[in-house]
Motif scaffolding. Structure first.
Motif, mmCIF file in Angstrom:
data_model
loop_
_atom_site.group_PDB
_atom_site.id
_atom_site.type_symbol
_atom_site.label_atom_id
_atom_site.label_comp_id
_atom_site.label_asym_id
_atom_site.label_seq_id
_atom_site.Cartn_x
_atom_site.Cartn_y
_atom_site.Cartn_z
ATOM 1 N N LEU A 7 1.025 -1.360 0.005
ATOM 2 C CA LEU A 7 -0.199 -0.045 0.204
ATOM 3 C C LEU A 7 1.084 1.365 -0.082
ATOM 4 C CD1 LEU A 7 -2.551 1.397 -0.007
ATOM 5 C CD2 LEU A 7 -2.621 1.008 2.703
ATOM 6 N N LYS A 8 1.977 1.413 0.869
ATOM 7 C CA LYS A 8 2.853 2.405 0.902
ATOM 8 C C LYS A 8 3.356 2.682 -0.612
ATOM 9 C CE LYS A 8 4.003 2.409 5.677
ATOM 10 N NZ LYS A 8 5.224 2.186 6.464
ATOM 11 N N LEU A 46 -1.062 15.449 0.971
ATOM 12 C CA LEU A 46 -1.954 14.157 0.575
ATOM 13 C C LEU A 46 -1.184 12.977 0.879
ATOM 14 C CD1 LEU A 46 -4.866 13.579 0.713
ATOM 15 C CD2 LEU A 46 -4.806 13.487 -1.908
ATOM 16 N N ARG A 47 -0.113 13.078 0.191
ATOM 17 C CA ARG A 47 0.766 11.823 0.495
ATOM 18 C C ARG A 47 1.233 11.347 1.668
ATOM 19 N NH1 ARG A 47 5.829 10.511 2.173
ATOM 20 N NH2 ARG A 47 6.637 8.716 1.265
ATOM 21 N N ASN A 48 1.725 12.513 2.557
ATOM 22 C CA ASN A 48 2.120 12.476 3.832
ATOM 23 C C ASN A 48 0.981 12.104 4.670
ATOM 24 O OD1 ASN A 48 4.802 12.850 2.970
ATOM 25 N ND2 ASN A 48 4.545 15.311 3.734
ATOM 26 N N GLU A 49 -0.181 12.755 4.578
ATOM 27 C CA GLU A 49 -1.295 12.329 5.321
ATOM 28 C C GLU A 49 -1.765 10.877 4.878
ATOM 29 O OE1 GLU A 49 -6.371 13.143 4.923
ATOM 30 O OE2 GLU A 49 -4.722 14.743 4.811
ATOM 31 N N LEU A 50 -1.646 10.361 3.994
ATOM 32 C CA LEU A 50 -2.116 8.742 3.586
ATOM 33 C C LEU A 50 -0.845 7.792 4.242
ATOM 34 C CD1 LEU A 50 -3.319 9.179 -0.158
ATOM 35 C CD2 LEU A 50 -4.549 8.634 1.829
ATOM 36 N N ILE A 51 0.319 8.363 4.288
ATOM 37 C CA ILE A 51 1.175 7.420 4.732
ATOM 38 C C ILE A 51 1.308 7.319 6.267
ATOM 39 C CG2 ILE A 51 3.801 7.249 5.294
ATOM 40 C CD1 ILE A 51 2.970 6.050 2.258
#
Length: 91
Positions: A7-8, A46-51
């Motif tokens: 997922l990451k 948004l990438r940082n939030e998802l991770i």
């Protein structure tokens, strides 16, 4: 269920691909430099939030809630694509 590592990897792959698209957009549309830069900042945010959400699931004990949590993250990957689509619509 796919692994957390996969997922990451999916999040990172999509993020880097979309940032590359933004840089290509900047080359062909230099007058929209600011909009592309804003899209890049939003993609990274948004990438940082998802991770962060992947690394810190809300309820680790309940498998049903955990699966729903990761499915929601996968669904939110579409938000990344929407940022770049919106950039193209502003032409």
């Amino acid at each position: 269920m796919a692994s957390i590592k996969e997922l990451k990897d999916d999040i990172n792959y999509l993020t880097y691909d979309l940032i590359n698209e933004c840089f290509t957009f900047k080359i062909y549309h230099p007058e929209k430099d600011g909009a592309a830069d804003k899209a890049i900042r939003e993609i990274v945010k948004l990438r940082n939030e998802l991770i962060h959400r992947v690394n810190n699931p809300e309820d680790k004990k309940d498998p049903v809630k955990l699966k729903a949590h990761f499915n929601k993250i996968r669904a939110d990957l579409g938000k990344l694509v929407k940022l770049v689509e919106d950039l193209g619509k502003n032409e």
